[in-house]
Scaffold this motif. Structure first.
Motif: not given
Length: 914
Positions: A867-880, A882-892
């Motif tokens: 919601a803050e505008g971070l990309t999946n890759r940036e979220i992945g870097q914040r939370l350690y 992968s950006h693909r895992t972030v994408g999977t979570h967002l789809h849920r």
């Protein structure tokens, strides 16, 4: 050869390959020779046939002290793809692997600094996830017990975070060997010995036609071990008779040793060099062998070893058929032969100083300062690559070879300090013990005395240790060493948080602090004062914190401990500010050991302020990272905060479960902040369930110095809850006595938390003719940033007005309280406001769960970042992740919240925040 008797294991591996992404992988463990490698090779064949890309690494005992040797082997085939990684990850990975970074200009000679193991882990995770985007990936780590610690830590990091990635990790590990991979979420697969029937079948396939007596003897000696069944027949032949009593591994090693002894002398020499080498390079083996023989060595020199089924030759490699063979080869050589082989290898490795240093060390029988200095340089290089464990090993070996007690003591203490930083308590204690046996200078005696205090902030130590540290700090300061004295004092101050040393010791610590030649605004002095004297020095601490808040974000480690200091003095708003400023920097630096501390403070303070949107994901991540980084008491504190949050939400069963878990962690060592937070959570749950006597009894424990839940600072920050319980339980007289004891504290500190609590208590306990004035004054106070406390005051005032039959006036306060609690998600308090409103003649719509409450804590954290505008890759870097895992979570997440885009998500969460 087919695998006999392994149908169950093969089926499990086939399912893993068939459905990548459902499980992170398996850890195959068992005794030597049991068939772990054969199972892994079968999985590789199946994965290759299924279109997987396969990456492998194999642990070698000689490489254990070479930082990231195993990871280098694993990633070398795909090293070029690292160029696409984010800059920080790319630099960390290239530095760790000792590779040049093509993306950095050659003119840029700035030292990138020591890469964090976790940043290297994130880079590895990103690299593997990106590789798996095209086709599934199988990662195989064999003989994990011999992988270097830095490399195996990265593999464990990756295993915990593969989640839904099409990546499968298979690792093999010897039985009873410790490894971070055991706690990395891999499914354990124990490989046991073969049954008598299957063992006979195996023996018949490799040695058909044996006489019954010989067959019986071999089956007895092999005891169901597949390697023994295939190797012992050649040694035993048709001879019957009683078997030896040696352990199976020793019998096998003797079998291989006899095979080695039968080789021609040149082949034995080449084989010895190969066994001692830290690489499988044929070229290196032949070059060193040539030095020993005095003439060039060709690959044919190894042909007899190949014929004896001891090694296999590949494209430029020489590989031992089993680790036991590699161990047997040096055992068949004399000490002099081994030393000469090491020296020959050192002579061929002039361009590889780390390996050269270790070979020279292995060839050195006594003290040798030049070799010790080489090892010390190797330790420095290992540190620059993030290999702390390798640096400790190099320094320890350098100490053994040092000429003189001074150099030896210095290297031992430096190794001990690194062991403390990496959490290796047993190693640190042993090194400090060895150093103390030497003739130490006063400075080094002081270092040895305080070094071990870095573990768990001294939670497990006897409380008498605190005055000893105070005396030590004073003596070190008196010798003119202000910096080490400050570090010692900091260690003592931390103990005042986790334990209770008593007022005399606290005064002694303050006396030492006051004599240190440091400015009063020094962040360390502000924090020390907060831990040691949160009330007596409260005003000075708060002034210092407010001044330093302007520089928040400059140094994440400073922000981290200032956030904790703000928590001690009840400045929860500042605690959130400092810890929120610390987290991004700690993430960027990969300092996952410190990050859960900042997150726990952020969660604890956020919960006290009613900011559950911040507290929920912070507490969950703090618990997860504390467990991963081996910090049990921080894990317990995070779990206790989660229990507090569950109680505020009205989830009493979950609150009880979490509180029980946190209490189990804390009780063994009396971690007071954890136990205090547990009692607060239980008290909140009891209040919302109407168990007021239980609530008062539980919360009162925080104020009893004899109780393990007593914590000097935290006891003063639950005044409102305790007062509420006392009034409802009919214990107002007892509460008034408590107030009289707390009032002097208020006179010595401007702590907002304490003064807000006392204003609430005075109003609730006041006689009717004074209560309204006190309620009004409490509501007029500045409660900016403290919405939960404002809601609590409106609720209590509304309840008081209703009981005075001033029903119409009460409704406005009760309605305001309900709206505040609804907005904050404090369901237990919302329901209470609704009940009171109904009693005042005004109905309230039932509150359903808001969007945030439909998400898990992990999902909430991802949703907020998106919601803050971070990309999946940036979220992945914040939370350690992968950006693909972030994408999977967002789809849920999107279907749960009924949104279809990030813009919708941002609008929804923004509306809820308002």
């Amino acid at each position: 050869m087919s695998l006999f008797g392994r149908e169950t294991e093969l089926q499990a591996l086939a399912e893993l390959i068939d459905r990548p992404g459902e499980r992170s992988g398996v850890l195959i463990h068992g005794e030597p020779g049991i068939g772990k490698t054969a199972l892994a090779e079968t999985a590789v064949s199946a994965a290759t046939a299924a279109g997987f890309r396969v990456l492998t690494t194999t642990g070698v005992e000689a490489e254990q002290n070479l930082a990231y040797a195993g990871l280098h082997q694993l990633l070398y085939p795909i090293r070029a793809t690292a160029a696409a990684l984010p800059a920080a990850q790319r630099t960390a990975l290239h530095t760790a692997l000792g590779l040049p970074d093509p993306a950095r200009p050659s003119a840029d000679l700035a030292d990138p600094g020591e890469p964090s193991a976790y940043l290297v882990g994130l880079a590895t995770l990103s690299l593997l996830a990106d590789m798996a985007a095209d086709r599934p990936l199988l990662v195989v780590a064999e003989d994990a017990q011999w992988l270097d610690r830095a490399g195996v830590d990265v593999l464990a990091f990756v295993a915990r975070r593969i989640e839904s990635e099409p990546v499968v990790l298979i690792a093999t590990l010897r039985e009873d060997e410790r490894s971070p991979l055991r706690d990395a979420g891999l499914t354990p697969m124990h490989v046991g010995r073969l049954s008598d029937e299957v063992a006979a079948e195996v023996l018949g396939s490799v040695a058909p036609g044996l006489a019954p007596e010989a067959q019986a003897r071999l089956l007895e000696e092999a005891a169901g071990n597949p390697l023994a069944l295939t190797e012992l027949p050649a040694a035993v032949g048709d001879r019957a008779g009683p078997g030896p009593v040696l352990p199976l591994s020793d019998r096998l090693e003797r079998t291989f040793t006899s095979r080695v002894s039968a080789l021609p002398a040149p082949a034995r020499t080449a084989l010895l060099v190969a066994a001692l080498n830290q690489s499988d390079s044929v070229a290196e083996t032949l070059a060193a062998t040539g030095l020993l023989l005095g003439q060039a060595a060709e690959p044919e020199i190894l042909a007899p070893a190949v014929e004896a089924r001891l090694v296999e030759l590949g494209a430029g490699t020489v590989t031992f058929r089993h680790p036991l063979i590699r161990a047997a080869v040096p055992a068949a050589a004399t000490l002099a032969e081994r030393r000469q082989a090491h020296l020959a290898l050192a002579g061929t490795l002039r361009e590889q100083p780390d390996r050269r240093a270790w070979h020279r060390a292995a060839a050195t029988g006594g003290a040798d300062e030049s070799v010790a200095a080489e090892l010390e340089c190797a330790a420095d290089r290992a540190l620059r690559r993030g290999g702390v464990a390798a640096a400790v090993a190099a320094l320890e070996q350098a100490a053994r070879l040092s000429e003189g007690q001074g150099p030896r003591a210095g290297r031992l203490l430096r190794a001990a300090e690194l062991a403390v930083e990496s959490g290796r308590r047993d190693t640190a204690e042993r090194l400090v013990r060895e150093a103390r046996a030497l003739d130490l200078t006063p400075r080094r005696r002081a270092t040895a005395a305080w070094l071990l205090s870095g573990f768990e902030d001294g939670v497990r130590e006897d409380v008498s240790r605190v005055p000893q540290l105070a005396e030590l700090a004073a003596s070190v300061a008196a010798e003119g060493h202000a910096e080490p004295a400050t570090r010692i004092l900091w260690g003592a101050a931390m103990r005042c948080f986790w334990s209770e040393p008593g007022p005399a010791t606290r005064r002694a610590l303050l006396g030492v602090a006051d004599r240190l030649p440091l400015p009063g605004g020094d962040p360390r002095m502000v924090a020390i004062s907060a831990y040691v004297a949160p009330f007596e020095r409260g005003a000075a601490v708060l002034d210092g914190l407010r001044t330093l808040a302007g520089a928040a974000g400059a140094d994440p480690e400073v922000d981290r401990y200032l956030g904790s200091a703000a928590l001690q003095v009840g400045a929860f708003d500042l605690a959130v500010r400092f810890s929120a400023a610390a987290a991004p920097g700690l993430r960027a630096q990969g300092r996952l050991g410190l990050l859960p501390r900042a997150l726990a403070v952020q969660a604890c303070s956020g919960a006290r302020l009613g900011d559950l949107a911040t507290a929920v994901p912070a507490a969950a991540e703090a618990a997860r990272l504390a467990q991963e980084t081996g910090q049990p008491f921080m894990y317990g504190l995070a779990r206790a905060v989660q229990a507090e949050i569950a109680a505020l939400r009205g989830d009493h069963e979950e609150a009880q479960r979490l509180a029980d878990e946190a209490e189990r962690v804390a009780l063994a060592s009396c971690a007071r902040p954890v136990l205090a937070t547990v009692q607060l959570a239980r008290g909140l749950a009891a209040l919302s369930e109407g168990r007021f006597d239980d609530a008062f009894a539980g919360l009162s424990r925080l104020l009893d110095p004899a109780d393990p839940a007593y914590q000097l600072a935290l006891r003063a920050y639950c005044v409102a809850e305790l007062t509420e319980a006392a009034v409802r339980a009919g214990r107002t007289d007892a509460m008034r006595r408590i107030l009289r004891e707390l009032e002097p504290l208020a006179a010595s500190t401007p702590s907002l938390a304490l003064h807000i609590g006392l204003r609430y208590a005075r109003a609730v306990l006041a006689p009717n003719e004074k209560a309204e004035t006190l309620f009004t004054a409490a509501l007029r106070a500045d409660l900016t940033g403290w919405p939960a406390e404002r809601g609590r005051l409106h609720l209590a005032f509304g309840e008081w007005l209703r009981r005075r039959r001033r029903v119409v006036e009460s409704r406005a306060h009760l309605r305001t309280a309900r709206e505040i609690f609804d907005a904050l998600g404090l369901a237990a308090w919302s329901e209470r406001a609704r009940r009171e409103l109904r009693g005042a003649g005004e109905s309230s719509p039932n509150r359903g769960p808001d969007a945030r409450e439909k998400l898990t804590p992990h999902e909430l954290g991802i949703a907020q970042l998106a919601a803050e505008g971070l990309t999946n890759r940036e979220i992945g870097q914040r939370l350690y992740l992968s950006h693909r895992t972030v994408g999977t979570h967002l789809h849920r997440i999107f279907p749960k919240l009924g949104v279809s885009s990030r813009a919708d998500l941002a609008r929804m969460l923004r509306t809820l925040g308002e």
